[in-house]
Structures are given as structure tokens and as C-alpha cells.
Design a protein around this motif. Structure first.
Motif, PDB file in Angstrom:
ATOM      1  N   ASP A 154       2.412  -7.770  -7.058  1.00  0.00           N
ATOM      2  CA  ASP A 154       2.815  -7.642  -5.658  1.00  0.00           C
ATOM      3  C   ASP A 154       1.624  -7.309  -4.773  1.00  0.00           C
TER       4      ASP A 154
ATOM      5  N   ASN B 140       8.328  -1.858   1.390  1.00  0.00           N
ATOM      6  CA  ASN B 140       8.616  -0.539   1.938  1.00  0.00           C
ATOM      7  C   ASN B 140       7.665  -0.140   3.060  1.00  0.00           C
TER       8      ASN B 140
ATOM      9  N   TYR C 175       2.049   3.072  -2.520  1.00  0.00           N
ATOM     10  CA  TYR C 175       2.944   2.066  -1.961  1.00  0.00           C
ATOM     11  C   TYR C 175       2.393   0.663  -2.200  1.00  0.00           C
TER      12      TYR C 175
ATOM     13  N   HIS D   2       2.650  -0.270  -5.770  1.00  0.00           N
ATOM     14  CA  HIS D   2       4.022  -0.140  -6.274  1.00  0.00           C
ATOM     15  C   HIS D   2       4.063   0.742  -7.518  1.00  0.00           C
TER      16      HIS D   2
ATOM     17  N   CYS E  30       4.434  -5.672   0.336  1.00  0.00           N
ATOM     18  CA  CYS E  30       4.728  -4.236   0.334  1.00  0.00           C
ATOM     19  C   CYS E  30       5.938  -4.030   1.219  1.00  0.00           C
TER      20      CYS E  30
END
Length: 459
Positions: A95, A103, A20, A23, A101
Motif C-alpha cells: 500500500d 485513513n 499510517y 499500515h 493511505c
């Protein structure tokens, strides 16, 4: 060019949550085009207990630099883990570097048991990997890669392994800044935008690094005008109200194989928070920040609902930066001034703060500066913070001061003696405190004196 990141489970978070943050799904091999060639991300290990992600860059986009990593026999450019690897890292893990993050935002600040392995790092700076990484809480291993034939000795390429408890965001930012400094080989043009990037990547850790100035200079290719500008901006981040002592919150340079220091909130942030708390406890509604730097304390006070606020500094460029930072609070006054002369504009404030300021004043002029504060300004409360010289040994600084601009640094006994004499001379009461993690022998890294005048006893 290769970077390997391996994490272990962190409390309730399985190791595969690394996907996560990066990504990049652990079940897939993914490829990306970058200016340095094709980048591939894959996971050789992906279980709930251990997860390892590898970034490989083939180097096909790397151009030969005849003045750099190329000799007549071997072109090392596609293999060296230098600024070219960091450019690819920014493209693939942008990112994660930014701490985004969407999500799973709860993962951004999670600290993982983490190991980073980076082969073929060219180490050409004066500072070694341990000196630059250990103060950030890493255990550092560096293994030199030998030349062939063996009798030629070792090359200047090393494999660096970093182990510690870090967030993925901070870990990537550490290597994004330090690796190009170690390699001393930035392959692209740098200008003022590089300083902005350095401030973003160094947020929360660089201003407190004991070798900050070396890192800053190396990051801008040792170009004097950029280094001076960057150093001034970094110094202002820890100067005066922003904590100008420059030593790292996680200890000194250390040696390879030493235990990593536990994570601590950066000292500059802790100092800022403590001063805000002290001012709230005194009931001050109007505050003058002497040596305001880029206005971080003033911004914190404005956010906390303080009323009349003002800041002074001797550096016009720093005041310009403060104005930009404080633009959303148009009522904050800023002007150029000095403690070396009386300035009637500095009168009438409930509290005056000198955060990491007194150590920048020549010792023989300190009495003049204190007269300016306690006699001319005459606030009800004065807050002074300054480095504790005894703590420098914990940082591995030896006899050196924490910042080249320091004129002196107090021991704990010297500070209490000096503060008591100031309080007695100007009829203030004084209390003492410390900021930062306490060492049983050296005390805390920052010492604090809070001077309070009882208006009812004034004559």
C-alpha cells in the motif's frame, strides 16, 4: 535482509505518522509470510520527533542459485539485499508503494526528513549507488563490507545509507527499482509485465533520470528485446510533448556526502504544465502535437477543454500506446507522419507544439523540418522547447548530451540566435522563456521559444 527507515517530524506531522503510511502500528511487532521467508516489522524508536521502522526478512524462502550468490563456502542469498528483499518489501509495504493511505490520505505526499539504511547490498552493476540515487535528491553513503581475512580486501557488498527529504511512497519506489539494478541479480522470470511494473514504480522520476537507460536495462535483466521496448516507452514519456531530454531534475550524479538537492517537481511534469499554460494564453483552440509520444500532452489538453486535437509521431508502437491512453477522448486524431515531408493533414491548426523534438533532428535537416512547420503547416502559434546544453554541467553530464538520440543541443545563445532567424525567415514574432529551477550560471534546464504570427500582417 534488513531495511531501516527513520523519519523526523515534518512540520505539523509527528514522526509516528509513519505508521499510517506503512499500515503498521508502531506499538506492535508484526510478522508476515512472504516467498522469501518470514518478514518482521518493528519500531525500535517511536516518538513524535523520531520514528524508525525496520523490515527484517529471514531469507528462509530464498532458494540457492548456483550461478549467483553462492560459493563453496557461504550461501549469501538469505542475507543479500537484492531483488529478494524488494519482493518481500512489495508484499509487506504494498500500500505504501502504491501511495495508498485511506485513513490519512493527507500524509501520502508529505516529505519527511528521512534516512534509509540497507546493509549487504551486492553492487555488481556498472553504475554505483551514488550515480543512481544522488540525482533523486538523496545524500548517499556507501560503506564496503570487508572480506575475511582482511588482506583479501573488500567484498562487492556494501551498506547503503540514503538521507534526504522524500515522501515514503517515492523513497520506497526509488529503492524498489534501483536496488535490483545495483545487485544485477533478479531471481525471477521477467517479461513485458516487468516493464509495466517499472513504469508504475518509476512514475514521476525515472523518465528524467540522467542514467535512465542503464536503470531500464538493468531492471529487465539486460534482456535486449525487453530493454529496447522499455527504453522506447520511457523515451516516449519524455520525447516530444512528453519531454525527451532524459536529465534528472535534481542534479547530476554527485559524490558520496554531497548535500542533497531540494525536492523539485519532475522537469517533465513542469514542462508539460508550462506548455499547457502557454497554449491557454495564446487562445488556441486546435493544437497539433508533433512527436506526440504516448499522448501525455494531448491528454492534458483534453482535460483542460481544448477543442480539436491531433498528434503525429514517426513510431507506430508509440502511437498505439497513445491511442490506448487517449481512448476516453475518441475525438483526438493520431497518425504516423514526419517533419521531413509535407503532410496536408497537419494544416489548419491554431498551434503546433514541438516539445523536446528539434534536438532529435539532424542539424543539416533542421531547416527542412522548420519549413514543414512554419511554411506548410503555417499555424498562428508554434511552441518549441529544447534542452539547454549549458545546464548539463549542473546534472554532472560533462560533455554528454542528455539522451543518446540527441543530434545536438543548443546553448542559450545558440537557441535564441536560431529561433530569431526562423522567426525572421517566416515572419513570426518570437519570445523566450525557461522551465525548471534556474542556475545562476547555467540558466534553466529547458528553454522555450513561442512563435506568433500576426494574421493581420500576412500578405
Amino acid at each position: 535482509m534488513i531495511l531501516s527507515m527513520e523519519v523526523s517530524r515534518s512540520g505539523q506531522y509527528p514522526a509516528t505518522d509513519l505508521g499510517y503510511l506503512l499500515h503498521k502500528h508502531p506499538d506492535r511487532v508484526q510478522e508476515f509470510a512472504t516467498s522469501q521467508g518470514r518478514a518482521t516489522v518493528f519500531y525500535p524508536v517511536a516518538t513524535s520527533d523520531t520514528c524508525r521502522a525496520v523490515l527484517h526478512v529471514d531469507g528462509e524462502g530464498a532458494q540457492i542459485d548456483r550461478g549467483g550468490d553462492v560459493d563453496r563456502h557461504v550461501n549469501t542469498v538469505p542475507y543479500a539485499a537484492s531483488s529478494r528483499l524488494i519482493v518481500a518489501l512489495g508484499k509487506v509495504f504494498g500500500d505504501a508503494l502504491a501511495g495508498r493511505c485511506a485513513n490519512r490520505p493527507d500524509l501520502v505526499d508529505v516529505r519527511w526528513p528521512l534516512t534509509l539504511t540497507i546493509p549487504s547490498v551486492p553492487v555488481r552493476s556498472q553504475r554505483k549507488p551514488t550515480e543512481l540515487f544522488a540525482p533523486l535528491g538523496w545524500r548517499v553513503s556507501e560503506v564496503a563490507q570487508p572480506l575475511s581475512p582482511q588482506e583479501w580486501g573488500d567484498s562487492d557488498f556494501v551498506t547503503i545509507r540514503l538521507s534526504g527529504s522524500q515522501s515514503i511512497r517515492d523513497a520506497l519506489r526509488h529503492i524498489a527499482v534501483v536496488i535490483p539494478v545495483l545487485a544485477d541479480d533478479k531471481h525471477y522470470f521477467v517479461d513485458d509485465e516487468e516493464i509495466d511494473k517499472l513504469e508504475r514504480l518509476g512514475d514521476g522520476w525515472l523518465v528524467d533520470h540522467p542514467h535512465r537507460d542503464d536503470i531500464v536495462a538493468g531492471y529487465v535483466k539486460n534482456l535486449r528485446h525487453l530493454a529496447e521496448t522499455a527504453s522506447a516507452r520511457m523515451a516516449s514519456d519524455v520525447s516530444s510533448s512528453d519531454g525527451r531530454d532524459g536529465a534528472g531534475p535534481d542534479g547530476g550524479s554527485g559524490t558520496s556526502g554531497e548535500a542533497a538537492a531540494p525536492h523539485r517537481e519532475p522537469l517533465a511534469r513542469r514542462r508539460l504544465s508550462r506548455v499547457v499554460d502557454v497554449l491557454e494564453q495564446t487562445g488556441a483552440r486546435s493544437v497539433l502535437d508533433v512527436g506526440c509520444g504516448e499522448g501525455r500532452l494531448l491528454a492534458a489538453l483534453a482535460r483542460n477543454g481544448f477543442g480539436r486535437l491531433a498528434g503525429i509521431d514517426v513510431a507506430p508502437a508509440v502511437l498505439d500506446a497513445a491511442r490506448a491512453r487517449l481512448d476516453r477522448w475518441p475525438g483526438i486524431d493520431l497518425w504516423q507522419s514526419s517533419l521531413m515531408y509535407a503532410d496536408e493533414r497537419c494544416r489548419g491548426y491554431d498551434a503546433v507544439v514541438l516539445m523536446e523534438v528539434v534536438e532529435h533532428v539532424d542539424a543539416d535537416r533542421l531547416a527542412t523540418a522548420m519549413a514543414s512547420v512554419f511554411d506548410e503547416m503555417s499555424p498562428r502559434t508554434v511552441v518549441v522547447t529544447t534542452p539547454n546544453r549549458e545546464y548539463n554541467a549542473v546534472y554532472g553530464l560533462g560533455a554528454r548530451f542528455r539522451h543518446p538520440d540527441h543530434r545536438f543541443e543548443f546553448t542559450r545563445a545558440e537557441f535564441t540566435t536560431w529561433a530569431a532567424s526562423v522567426a525572421d525567415e517566416y515572419r513570426y514574432a518570437v519570445t523566450y522563456d525557461g522551465i525548471g529551477d534556474e542556475d545562476p550560471d547555467a540558466g534553466t534546464p529547458t528553454q522555450v521559444a513561442v512563435f506568433t504570427r500576426d494574421d493581420e500582417d500576412d500578405s
